[in-house]
Design a protein around this motif. Structure first.
Motif: not given
Length: 373
Positions: A283-305
């Motif tokens: 799996g080459i998919n990244l996975t967010e966690n709560l800390r990552y979401i809080l540090l990127h409040p306007f981000g998304s899994l799409k941006d991350m990917t």
């Protein structure tokens, strides 16, 4: 850049129509807030390469007698998240905190849940047409639902039921008779014995003689000769033992990492430990966690990917399919319509140089060599 943005706008409009709500008709404050939270700063195109719709049938004959678990196959992670229902209950598998926050602050929490849950934007038919041959089906039954309806799930449930998607896959297969699809049925949140029986009965009824029994060595030549087109991996050992049409759960190398570098390190470590004997997924998919979401409040899994794709593209192109210890098999990712992911995975098969006697029963599994691209 303008062309990319135009294509993205078309895709958003199409998805809005599918969900029964156009972005031009925002009727409530909730819709307005959701629109603002779901839109991210990173724009990119999503394209389907229709030339990949029949890529298996176009492979050279020298590869027809190699088991599919020694070929390179593109897959989609959390295949069905393109049709998540923003109004559904949160899955029972999620934490109580998420359920409570969603209950009391839905206009804030629900858009955040959605933008970190959606991993695909192409429909299942579009994914198959793009060349994906491994579908990651997370199946669940809604709590307190008296019906036998089963849904797909990732944080929340889908708008479509499992049975309808299985029929959709069959319809595609009937027009692509030399393509083979692996259906990985997983998760099973809320399924009891009765529901498992119901699901398996549906699978058998829909695909019938297209189902490949697990005692078959699944080479393309064998699959074509018998009319097999579907391999069903079922993540419930008790049920697998009862039905010869079901294959055991396919191992999934899930890095659970937020950074591309850490994910690649994990995958390389797994390779050094040695690949499983049969099917498996890197799996080459990244996975967010709560800390990552809080540090990127306007981000998304799409941006991350999308930001990770350039580095992951390099890693993918360096891989080799085959039976050797550090070889790969299925590579699954998020937002598979972006970049050239599917094409890159398919082209790894050009590195395989099977022995001349690969038509014998034992050929191709232990003596595959590689030639440079």
């Amino acid at each position: 850049m303008r062309a990319w943005q135009d294509e993205e706008k078309k895709l958003k409009d199409r998805n809005s129509v599918r969900k029964g709500r156009s972005s031009r008709h925002l009727r409530t404050p909730y819709d307005v807030l959701e629109q603002l939270l779901m839109e991210g700063p990173l724009q990119t195109s999503v394209h389907v390469c229709h030339e990949n719709g029949r890529w298996m049938s176009k492979l050279p004959e020298k590869l027809w007698d190699i088991p599919l678990y020694n070929l390179s196959l593109p897959g989609s992670h959390d295949t069905m998240t393109y049709c998540l229902d923003k109004n559904s209950a949160v899955s029972g598998n999620e934490s109580k905190l998420v359920e409570i926050l969603n209950k009391f602050m839905p206009c804030i929490v629900r858009p955040i849940i959605m933008k970190w849950s959606i991993t695909q934007v192409l429909t299942v038919t579009e994914q198959l047409e793009a060349g994906v041959r491994y579908l990651d089906f997370r199946i669940a039954h809604k709590a307190n639902d008296p019906s036998m309806n089963l849904y797909f799930v990732h944080m929340v449930y889908t708008t479509v039921v499992v049975q309808d998607i299985l029929w959709e896959v069959l319809k595609w297969l009937e027009t692509h008779p030399q393509e083979v699809v692996i259906l990985a049925c997983r998760n099973f949140d809320g399924l009891n014995k009765k529901l498992h029986c119901h699901l398996i009965a549906c699978i058998k009824e829909i695909f019938q003689c297209k189902l490949c029994p697990r005692n078959v060595v699944p080479t393309l030549r064998t699959m074509w000769q018998h009319g097999y087109q579907v391999i069903v991996s079922y993540e419930e050992d008790v049920e697998v033992e009862k039905h010869c049409e079901l294959w055991p759960a396919i191992p999934y190398w899930w890095g659970n990492r937020t950074s591309t570098h850490a994910l690649i390190q994990y995958l390389e470590r797994m390779k050094r430990m040695g690949r499983p004997e049969k099917f498996f997924v890197a799996g080459i998919n990244l996975t967010e966690n709560l800390r990552y979401i809080l540090l990127h409040p306007f981000g998304s899994l799409k941006d991350m990917t999308l930001r990770s794709l350039p580095c992951l593209k390099i890693w993918v192109r360096q891989q080799y399919p085959g039976a050797q210890k550090e070889c790969i098999n299925i590579i699954a990712g998020d937002f598979i319509g972006n970049d050239d992911f599917v094409r890159d995975v398919i082209e790894l098969n050009t590195k395989i140089n099977p022995p001349l006697d690969c038509h014998s029963k034992a050929a191709g599994t232990n003596n595959i060599s590689f030639s440079a691209l």
